[in-house]
Design a protein around this motif. Structure first.
Motif, PDB file in Angstrom:
ATOM      1  N   TYR A 221       0.793  -1.225   0.000  1.00 54.23           N
ATOM      2  CA  TYR A 221       0.000   0.000   0.000  1.00 54.23           C
ATOM      3  C   TYR A 221       0.827   1.277   0.000  1.00 54.23           C
ATOM      4  O   TYR A 221       0.483   2.237  -0.685  1.00 54.23           O
ATOM      5  N   LYS A 222       1.908   1.342   0.749  1.00 55.18           N
ATOM      6  CA  LYS A 222       2.706   2.579   0.781  1.00 55.18           C
ATOM      7  C   LYS A 222       3.350   2.851  -0.581  1.00 55.18           C
ATOM      8  O   LYS A 222       3.408   3.997  -1.033  1.00 55.18           O
TER       9      LYS A 222
ATOM     10  N   ASP B 150       2.656   6.029  -3.206  1.00 56.99           N
ATOM     11  CA  ASP B 150       3.743   6.843  -3.753  1.00 56.99           C
ATOM     12  C   ASP B 150       3.667   6.980  -5.269  1.00 56.99           C
ATOM     13  O   ASP B 150       4.169   7.952  -5.828  1.00 56.99           O
TER      14      ASP B 150
ATOM     15  N   LEU C  80      -3.320   5.402   1.790  1.00 52.53           N
ATOM     16  CA  LEU C  80      -2.606   5.430   3.071  1.00 52.53           C
ATOM     17  C   LEU C  80      -3.536   5.227   4.260  1.00 52.53           C
ATOM     18  O   LEU C  80      -3.077   4.860   5.352  1.00 52.53           O
TER      19      LEU C  80
END
Length: 149
Positions: free
Chosen positions: A125-126, A130, A142
């Motif tokens: 997910y991060k 990005d 996020l």
């Protein structure tokens, strides 16, 4: 002949697995513009949940009814990018986006709509956040750890 304009009410659907792998897709009309499923209502009577399910089907080939579709009861109001304003009625500059999540048990193959997206990725997910060109899309991704049960 009247031009059919887009309705400035849309959905954002974050498709993710239970272990927070997120699907992102690169737009066909804008290289390096990665995003989640998005799309406008087809008509004013279409519910946001119906819009979300339809857009998931159109953009990924997935049947949202086979998975858990959750309305986050979150709306983002943003300025429509100038490159896409011609799709809306004259003078329309803002869109209201309603955020949903579609939870899958695991990564599944996707069938992209060729006119909409070039390629897709499943990312943690991060990393997915990005990659997103849209700040509201990145912010929604996020939020996943805090939103899932």
């Amino acid at each position: 002949m009247n031009k059919q304009y887009k309705i400035p009410e849309s959905v954002l659907v974050i498709i993710h697995t239970v272990d927070l792998q997120v699907l992102i897709m690169e737009r066909a009309d804008q290289e390096k513009f990665w995003q989640s499923v998005t799309g406008s209502k087809d008509d004013l009577n279409e519910t946001y949940a119906a819009t979300a399910a339809r857009e998931v089907q159109e953009e990924t080939g997935l049947d949202a009814a086979q998975f858990k579709l959750t309305d986050w009861q979150l709306q983002n109001v943003y300025e429509i990018y100038p490159i896409w304003r011609h799709r809306y009625a004259p003078g329309v500059t803002q869109n209201t986006e309603h955020v949903f999540a579609l939870t899958l048990p695991q990564i599944v193959p996707i069938t992209l709509a060729p006119g909409e997206h070039r390629q897709y990725r499943w990312l943690p997910y991060k990393e997915a956040a990005d990659c997103c060109f849209s700040s509201s899309n990145a912010e929604a991704i996020l939020q996943l750890p805090h939103r899932i049960n």
